[in-house]
Write a protein that holds these residues in place. Structure first.
Motif, PDB file in Angstrom:
ATOM      1  N   ILE A  12      58.252  69.756   3.511  1.00 43.16           N
ATOM      2  CA  ILE A  12      59.050  70.583   4.424  1.00 43.16           C
ATOM      3  C   ILE A  12      59.460  71.906   3.772  1.00 43.16           C
ATOM      4  N   PRO A  13      59.935  71.911   2.496  1.00 49.30           N
ATOM      5  CA  PRO A  13      60.253  73.193   1.866  1.00 49.30           C
ATOM      6  C   PRO A  13      59.070  74.151   1.777  1.00 49.30           C
ATOM      7  N   ILE A  14      57.876  73.602   1.505  1.00 47.69           N
ATOM      8  CA  ILE A  14      56.681  74.462   1.443  1.00 47.69           C
ATOM      9  C   ILE A  14      56.383  75.046   2.822  1.00 47.69           C
ATOM     10  N   ILE A  15      56.492  74.218   3.849  1.00 52.04           N
ATOM     11  CA  ILE A  15      56.249  74.706   5.215  1.00 52.04           C
ATOM     12  C   ILE A  15      57.247  75.797   5.582  1.00 52.04           C
ATOM     13  N   ASN A  16      58.527  75.553   5.272  1.00 49.26           N
ATOM     14  CA  ASN A  16      59.558  76.556   5.573  1.00 49.26           C
ATOM     15  C   ASN A  16      59.351  77.841   4.777  1.00 49.26           C
TER      16      ASN A  16
ATOM     17  N   ARG B 244      56.522  79.616   6.542  1.00 48.72           N
ATOM     18  CA  ARG B 244      56.977  80.132   7.841  1.00 48.72           C
ATOM     19  C   ARG B 244      57.908  81.331   7.651  1.00 48.72           C
ATOM     20  N   ASP B 245      58.771  81.243   6.675  1.00 48.31           N
ATOM     21  CA  ASP B 245      59.697  82.325   6.313  1.00 48.31           C
ATOM     22  C   ASP B 245      60.484  82.838   7.525  1.00 48.31           C
ATOM     23  N   PRO B 246      61.228  81.972   8.202  1.00 48.01           N
ATOM     24  CA  PRO B 246      61.914  82.383   9.444  1.00 48.01           C
ATOM     25  C   PRO B 246      62.972  83.464   9.238  1.00 48.01           C
ATOM     26  N   LYS B 247      63.517  83.578   8.019  1.00 43.90           N
ATOM     27  CA  LYS B 247      64.555  84.588   7.769  1.00 43.90           C
ATOM     28  C   LYS B 247      64.048  85.815   7.006  1.00 43.90           C
TER      29      LYS B 247
ATOM     30  N   PHE C  61      61.751  77.295  -2.794  1.00 44.16           N
ATOM     31  CA  PHE C  61      61.534  75.993  -2.161  1.00 44.16           C
ATOM     32  C   PHE C  61      62.751  75.081  -2.257  1.00 44.16           C
ATOM     33  N   SER C  62      63.548  75.270  -3.321  1.00 37.44           N
ATOM     34  CA  SER C  62      64.563  74.255  -3.617  1.00 37.44           C
ATOM     35  C   SER C  62      65.805  74.859  -4.287  1.00 37.44           C
ATOM     36  N   ASP C  63      66.944  74.203  -4.090  1.00 41.36           N
ATOM     37  CA  ASP C  63      68.181  74.577  -4.776  1.00 41.36           C
ATOM     38  C   ASP C  63      68.290  73.910  -6.139  1.00 41.36           C
ATOM     39  N   LEU C  64      67.367  73.015  -6.468  1.00 40.07           N
ATOM     40  CA  LEU C  64      67.457  72.271  -7.713  1.00 40.07           C
ATOM     41  C   LEU C  64      67.418  73.161  -8.960  1.00 40.07           C
TER      42      LEU C  64
END
Length: 522
Positions: free
Chosen positions: A21-25, A28-31, A45-48
């Motif tokens: 899902i993070p890779i897809i988002n 997509r880059d909605p923002k 991809f991640s907050d980690l």
């Protein structure tokens, strides 16, 4: 077989949630955030990665290195960090449409306090309740409380004085009789407890921060104030950055890590310290004691009419007062003497200025005599520029319709922020940023730097307690450099620094002895 299936499904879920899902988002880059460079290869991809840097206490330092190449960084899938001073006004200024980020609501308890309340109208209500208590006029009326604590720390230091150190020598380890970092923190905790709650913790008399922690069921025990506060700051400021998973990570950390489990226990004890302080003061209020402190301002307005606050809100305000009202000023006080000792010409200039306004019988520097000393204030501000006590990128959230930051549109509901540690090292604004140069704050040149000084944040949500911090710093520093000489373990010695939301330091052992002037013999 059932166990294997469950394990497989769990791994599949985690893979989809944390990777697919993070890779897809990201694609997509909605923002429209993909155009910004990432703090690490994984930050888009991640907050980690931000949690990882926070775990090791080096978040802002890592961000500084990355910002040397990029004025804007993507530090998480939905988070941007800025180093350009032009962004200060857009994010924190009085006219900004940005609000407090989800960070604050996630960390709040049952009730918001002044520092974490998100709603602007609610913040205005709270600030109105507290503004009179934090006004300069009130603080100067309470100067005697700061003077009292200053006299106590001087007494403690007098008892720990050693013989003068010959020029060019380093002190023997047995002569390192004070931990200056600990003592300045005892000073600030004791001062804010007296100013805020009319309570004498006697930390400076005892040389200890042993205090009562009281659970909700009434069980009490003795704990270390600084240890509990530090543990609370450590765990919350590390795991918080994955907002949606904060509660889950908290639960998991207690299971898989004995270190985190211990820190969470100490964090619970911190809540107990606050509860005990608040209930103890409440009992005095119920008995009809008329006391001049912050707690009174919480309970009643200037005319004596009750504010009718819920108990949870009262405890929340006591918590932030005891937390932010002690640790940040203690950090600043320890850092400024460290920097002065490493820059003896600056210390000499400061002493000449202080000696020039104090009388021989001024054991404690009267605030009225030292509050306008330009070089003294310059030393404090330069110290907080280099090592801002609140160092992290104080996060804000863009409004749903988005906001313009440094001329670029940023989509709505995006986390944005500026680290004071980073912006204070902007070479165009602060040449030679790693050098301690108090003179940069003098005269018109110093006035021109003030818009870029964000040690207390900025705008309507700036720190309401900055006046009390300056009062404590000014009186104590002037009094100590007037009376004592100090030496670090060696000229090159540095404390261990670790960042939570604050940039704290470890123990600071020092040798101390009396200055050979008549003024110290009072």
């Amino acid at each position: 077989m059932v166990y294997i299936q469950a394990l497989f499904l769990t791994l599949a879920f985690l893979t989809v949630y944390y990777l697919i899902i993070p890779i897809i988002n990201y694609i997509r880059d909605p923002k429209g955030l993909r155009k910004y460079p990432n703090l690490t290869i994984w930050s888009g991809f991640s907050d980690l990665p931000l949690i990882y840097e926070s775990h090791y206490g080096r978040r802002s330092h890592t961000m500084l290195k990355a910002h040397e190449k990029h004025p804007v960084l993507r530090i998480g899938p939905n988070a941007l960090s800025y180093s350009d001073p032009a962004a200060i006004k857009d994010i924190y200024g009085h006219g900004t449409k940005c609000t407090k980020d989800v960070f604050y609501s996630k960390l709040s308890g049952t009730h918001f306090h002044l520092a974490d309340v998100v709603d602007k109208e609610e913040h205005a209500r709270k600030r109105k309740v507290l503004s009179s208590a934090y006004a300069i006029k009130n603080l100067e009326n309470w100067e005697y409380k700061v003077a009292d604590m200053t006299e106590r720390i001087i007494k403690a230091f007098d008892e720990r004085c050693t013989d003068p150190l010959p020029d060019g020598q380093i002190p023997d380890s047995k002569d390192l009789t004070i931990d200056y970092r600990m003592w300045t923190n005892l000073y600030t905790v004791a001062a804010i407890a007296n100013i805020g709650l009319n309570e004498d913790l006697r930390f400076l008399d005892q040389g200890s921060d042993l205090v009562t922690s009281e659970a909700k069921d009434g069980t009490v025990k003795k704990v270390r104030f600084r240890e509990c506060l530090s543990a609370n700051a450590s765990v919350t400021s590390t795991l918080i950055w994955a907002y949606e998973w904060y509660e889950t990570f908290t639960r998991v950390s207690k299971i898989v890590s004995s270190t985190y489990r211990q820190k969470w226990g100490l964090a619970k004890d911190w809540d107990g310290i606050v509860h005990n302080r608040a209930t103890s003061r409440w009992k005095r209020y119920e008995k009809g004691e008329s006391l001049d402190d912050f707690f009174s301002a919480l309970m009643e307005d200037k005319s004596g009419a009750p504010n009718n606050l819920e108990w949870g809100e009262i405890e929340a305000e006591v918590s932030i007062m005891m937390n932010a009202g002690s640790d940040t000023t203690g950090i600043a006080l320890s850092n400024v003497l460290l920097l002065l000792l490493k820059n003896p010409k600056c210390l000499k200039t400061l002493r000449e200025e202080v000696d020039g306004v104090l009388e021989e019988d001024d054991k404690i520097a009267p605030y009225d005599k030292v509050k306008h000393l330009p070089y003294l204030r310059a030393c404090l501000d330069e110290c907080m520029r280099m090592y801002p006590p609140v160092s992290f990128h104080v996060p804000r959230r863009t409004p749903p319709e988005g906001a313009t930051i440094r001329g670029e549109f940023v989509a709505g509901e995006t986390s944005v922020g500026i680290s004071a540690y980073v912006v204070h090292r902007n070479k165009e604004i602060f040449p030679e940023p790693e050098s301690f140069k108090p003179e940069r704050w003098l005269g018109d040149a110093g006035k021109n730097l003030q818009p870029y000084f964000v040690a207390f944040s900025a705008g309507a949500r700036g720190c309401i307690g900055r006046n009390i911090s300056y009062l404590e710093q000014t009186v104590l520093l002037a009094s100590l450099v007037r009376r004592f000489e100090f030496s670090l373990p060696s000229p090159s010695w540095e404390p261990v620094r670790r960042e939570t939301t604050n940039l704290s330091s470890g123990p600071m052992p020092m040798k101390i002895w009396k200055r050979p002037i008549g003024a110290v013999d009072v």
